[in-house]
Design a protein around this motif. Sequence first.
Motif, short mmCIF file in Angstrom:
data_model
loop_
_atom_site.label_atom_id
_atom_site.label_comp_id
_atom_site.label_asym_id
_atom_site.label_seq_id
_atom_site.Cartn_x
_atom_site.Cartn_y
_atom_site.Cartn_z
N LEU A 162 -45.82 -14.91 1.11
CA LEU A 162 -44.91 -14.18 0.21
C LEU A 162 -43.49 -14.72 0.28
CD1 LEU A 162 -46.04 -10.46 0.64
CD2 LEU A 162 -46.88 -12.19 -0.95
N THR A 163 -43.09 -15.24 1.42
CA THR A 163 -41.72 -15.73 1.58
C THR A 163 -41.61 -17.23 1.33
OG1 THR A 163 -42.12 -15.84 3.97
CG2 THR A 163 -40.97 -13.91 3.12
N HIS A 164 -42.69 -17.84 0.86
CA HIS A 164 -42.60 -19.24 0.45
C HIS A 164 -41.88 -19.33 -0.89
CE1 HIS A 164 -43.90 -23.21 -1.05
NE2 HIS A 164 -43.91 -23.54 0.22
N GLN A 165 -41.26 -20.47 -1.10
CA GLN A 165 -40.42 -20.62 -2.30
C GLN A 165 -41.17 -20.41 -3.61
OE1 GLN A 165 -40.61 -22.49 0.35
NE2 GLN A 165 -38.67 -23.52 0.84
N ARG A 166 -42.45 -20.82 -3.61
CA ARG A 166 -43.21 -20.67 -4.87
C ARG A 166 -43.34 -19.20 -5.26
NH1 ARG A 166 -42.45 -25.19 -4.25
NH2 ARG A 166 -40.63 -24.42 -5.38
N CYS A 167 -43.25 -18.30 -4.29
CA CYS A 167 -43.35 -16.87 -4.57
C CYS A 167 -41.98 -16.23 -4.69
CB CYS A 167 -44.14 -16.17 -3.46
SG CYS A 167 -45.80 -16.83 -3.21
N ILE A 168 -41.13 -16.52 -3.74
CA ILE A 168 -39.88 -15.77 -3.65
C ILE A 168 -38.86 -16.21 -4.70
CG2 ILE A 168 -38.58 -17.16 -2.01
CD1 ILE A 168 -38.27 -14.32 -0.52
N ASN A 169 -39.07 -17.36 -5.33
CA ASN A 169 -38.14 -17.78 -6.39
C ASN A 169 -38.19 -16.85 -7.59
OD1 ASN A 169 -37.03 -19.93 -5.03
ND2 ASN A 169 -38.21 -21.52 -6.08
N CYS A 170 -39.26 -16.10 -7.70
CA CYS A 170 -39.35 -15.11 -8.79
C CYS A 170 -39.27 -13.68 -8.29
CB CYS A 170 -40.63 -15.30 -9.58
SG CYS A 170 -40.65 -16.81 -10.57
N GLY B 120 -36.68 -24.45 -7.06
CA GLY B 120 -36.60 -25.48 -6.04
C GLY B 120 -36.89 -24.95 -4.65
N ASP B 121 -37.16 -25.90 -3.76
CA ASP B 121 -37.41 -25.51 -2.38
C ASP B 121 -36.15 -25.00 -1.69
OD1 ASP B 121 -40.04 -27.95 -1.58
OD2 ASP B 121 -40.08 -26.00 -2.57
N ARG C 53 -44.70 -30.18 -6.51
CA ARG C 53 -44.00 -29.09 -5.84
C ARG C 53 -44.76 -28.68 -4.58
NH1 ARG C 53 -43.41 -27.91 -11.40
NH2 ARG C 53 -41.20 -27.98 -12.03
N THR C 54 -44.02 -28.20 -3.60
CA THR C 54 -44.66 -27.83 -2.33
C THR C 54 -45.52 -26.59 -2.51
OG1 THR C 54 -42.74 -26.51 -1.69
CG2 THR C 54 -42.77 -28.80 -0.99
N LEU C 55 -46.52 -26.49 -1.64
CA LEU C 55 -47.48 -25.39 -1.71
C LEU C 55 -47.23 -24.37 -0.61
CD1 LEU C 55 -50.75 -27.46 -2.30
CD2 LEU C 55 -49.35 -26.30 -4.02
N PRO C 56 -47.67 -23.13 -0.81
CA PRO C 56 -47.57 -22.14 0.27
C PRO C 56 -48.36 -22.60 1.49
CG PRO C 56 -48.06 -21.09 -1.83
CD PRO C 56 -48.20 -22.56 -2.05
N PRO C 57 -48.07 -21.99 2.65
CA PRO C 57 -48.69 -22.46 3.90
C PRO C 57 -50.18 -22.19 4.02
CG PRO C 57 -47.31 -20.55 4.31
CD PRO C 57 -47.06 -20.97 2.89
N ARG D 264 -29.89 -21.39 -7.72
CA ARG D 264 -29.93 -20.62 -8.96
C ARG D 264 -30.53 -21.48 -10.07
NH1 ARG D 264 -25.43 -16.83 -12.02
NH2 ARG D 264 -26.63 -16.64 -13.95
N HIS D 265 -31.38 -20.87 -10.88
CA HIS D 265 -32.00 -21.56 -12.00
C HIS D 265 -30.92 -22.08 -12.94
CE1 HIS D 265 -34.51 -22.43 -15.44
NE2 HIS D 265 -35.60 -21.99 -14.86
N PHE D 266 -31.06 -23.33 -13.37
CA PHE D 266 -30.04 -23.93 -14.23
C PHE D 266 -30.08 -23.36 -15.64
CE2 PHE D 266 -32.40 -26.63 -17.11
CZ PHE D 266 -33.55 -26.95 -16.45
N ALA D 267 -29.12 -23.80 -16.45
CA ALA D 267 -29.00 -23.42 -17.87
C ALA D 267 -28.59 -21.96 -18.04
CB ALA D 267 -30.27 -23.71 -18.66
N ASN D 268 -27.99 -21.37 -17.00
CA ASN D 268 -27.48 -20.00 -17.10
C ASN D 268 -28.56 -19.00 -17.51
OD1 ASN D 268 -24.82 -20.68 -16.41
ND2 ASN D 268 -24.41 -21.35 -18.50
N VAL D 269 -29.77 -19.28 -17.10
CA VAL D 269 -30.87 -18.36 -17.39
C VAL D 269 -30.64 -17.04 -16.65
CG1 VAL D 269 -33.33 -18.00 -16.95
CG2 VAL D 269 -32.53 -20.18 -17.84
N VAL D 270 -30.88 -15.93 -17.34
CA VAL D 270 -30.72 -14.63 -16.70
C VAL D 270 -32.02 -13.84 -16.78
CG1 VAL D 270 -28.24 -14.49 -17.09
CG2 VAL D 270 -29.81 -13.59 -18.82
N ARG D 271 -32.07 -12.77 -15.99
CA ARG D 271 -33.29 -11.97 -15.86
C ARG D 271 -33.68 -11.29 -17.16
NH1 ARG D 271 -36.19 -9.00 -12.05
NH2 ARG D 271 -35.23 -10.18 -10.37
#
Lengths: 214, 154
Positions: free
Chosen positions: A56-64, A74-75, A183-187, A79-86
Motif C-alpha cells: 500500500l505504501t509503494h509509489q504505484r499505490c500511494i501516488n493516487c 514517479g518513484d 515503472r517499478t513494481l510493488p514488493p 507533484r504531477h506535472f501540468a498543474n493537474v488538480v484533484r
Amino acid sequence: MIRSRTTGPRSLIVVCAAFVVCLVASPPQAEQSPASPSADRRSDGLAAWQQVYMVLTHQRCINCHTATNYPQQGDDRHRHFANVVRGPEGRGVPGLHCATCHQEANADSTGAPGSHNWHLAPLSMAWQDPHDQLLSSAELCRVLTDRSKNHDMDGSALLQHHAEDKLVGWAWEPGRGLNGLPRTLPPLSRPQFADATRRWVEAGTPCPPGQAGE
Amino acid sequence: MATYQLTINGQRREVMTDPSTPLLWVLREDLKLTGTKYGCGVSACGACTVHVAGVATRSCMVPVSMIGDRPVVTIEAIGQDPVGKVVQDAWVSHDVVQCGYCQSGQIMSAVALLKHTPNPTDQNIEESMGGNICRCGTYPRIRQAIKAAAQHLQ
C-alpha cells in the motif's frame, strides 16, 4: 468397586476426595498453553498486515492515495506535472480531466500510463499525512479498516478490491515511463498481495498498536 | 502498420499508420489538419488539445490505436459548436492572441470548461486552464474572454 474386607465407605470417601483434589489442582489445558489459538491468529494477521502495508505504501499505490489536492507521480512521488488538480470527484476538472491524458490502457509509445476508470482515491483514503509523510503501519491500518472512510468496505470487500479491481491491478502492469523504462513494481506480486490480504482479513483485520508517527 | 477508421470533425476518415502513432501526428501529417499544434510532445503544454468524445484530450499522448470510434473534434471545427463559436468570438473581441501558437489548445480547453461549467469562477478557470501554457503571457485576456463568453452564453 469390589468390596473387600479392607474396603469400606471411609476408603471410598478418601478416594473420591483425592480425585476432587486432583481436579482442582490441574488447571484447564488451554490456560496452560503459552500460545492460545486466538493469540496465534492475531499474530499471523499482524504479520500478513505488514506485507499488505508494504504494498500500500509503494509509489504505484500511494501516488493516487494522496492527502493533497493533486496526484503525485514517479518513484520520488513529485507533484504531477501540468498543474493537474484533484477536482471534486478525484477525476480532475473540465478541460484537464484525468482522461485528458490517461486512457483505458498504458500508452508505452508516449509514456502515459492508463487503466480503466483512472482517478484519485478519495481524500478519506489518503495514506499520507498533510506533510506528505507516509502514515505509520498502525495509522494506515486504522484508516483502511474505518468503514466511515473506506466507502463502507468490510474485510471481504477490501479483499475483493485488492484482488480484483482493475485500477488497483494497474500497479502490477504500470507500463513504461517517458524515459522508456519500465515503472517499478510493488514488493509483492498481486497474488501474494491478495493472499496476504486474505490472511489478514481471516484473522479479523487486526491492526498493530501505536499512534501516528510510530 | 494498421488501418484506422476515424471520425474527425464529423467526417469518417481512413488512415494507415503505426498503431503507436500519437493522434496529433495523424491529424497534422496524415489528415493535414494543422490547426492543432505540437508544443512539447509530453502533454505538458496543452497546445495539442482536441476533444475526443467531448473530453478535452492531449493528442500528443494518445496513440491513434486507442481512439476507436470516439468522435474527434479539432480547432478547425470547434466554431461549428455553439459554445465554440462564442468562445472564438470572445477571443477575437478581447484580442487574446499574440503569437497564436498555444491558442488552439487554449480555445479547446476553454470550450470544455464552459460546456461543463457555464459560469466559472476564477478558481475554476485557473484549475481548468492551468495546464495550457502561453509563453506570450496572454493569461489575463484568456480569463477575460472566458468570462465574457460565459456571460454571453447565459
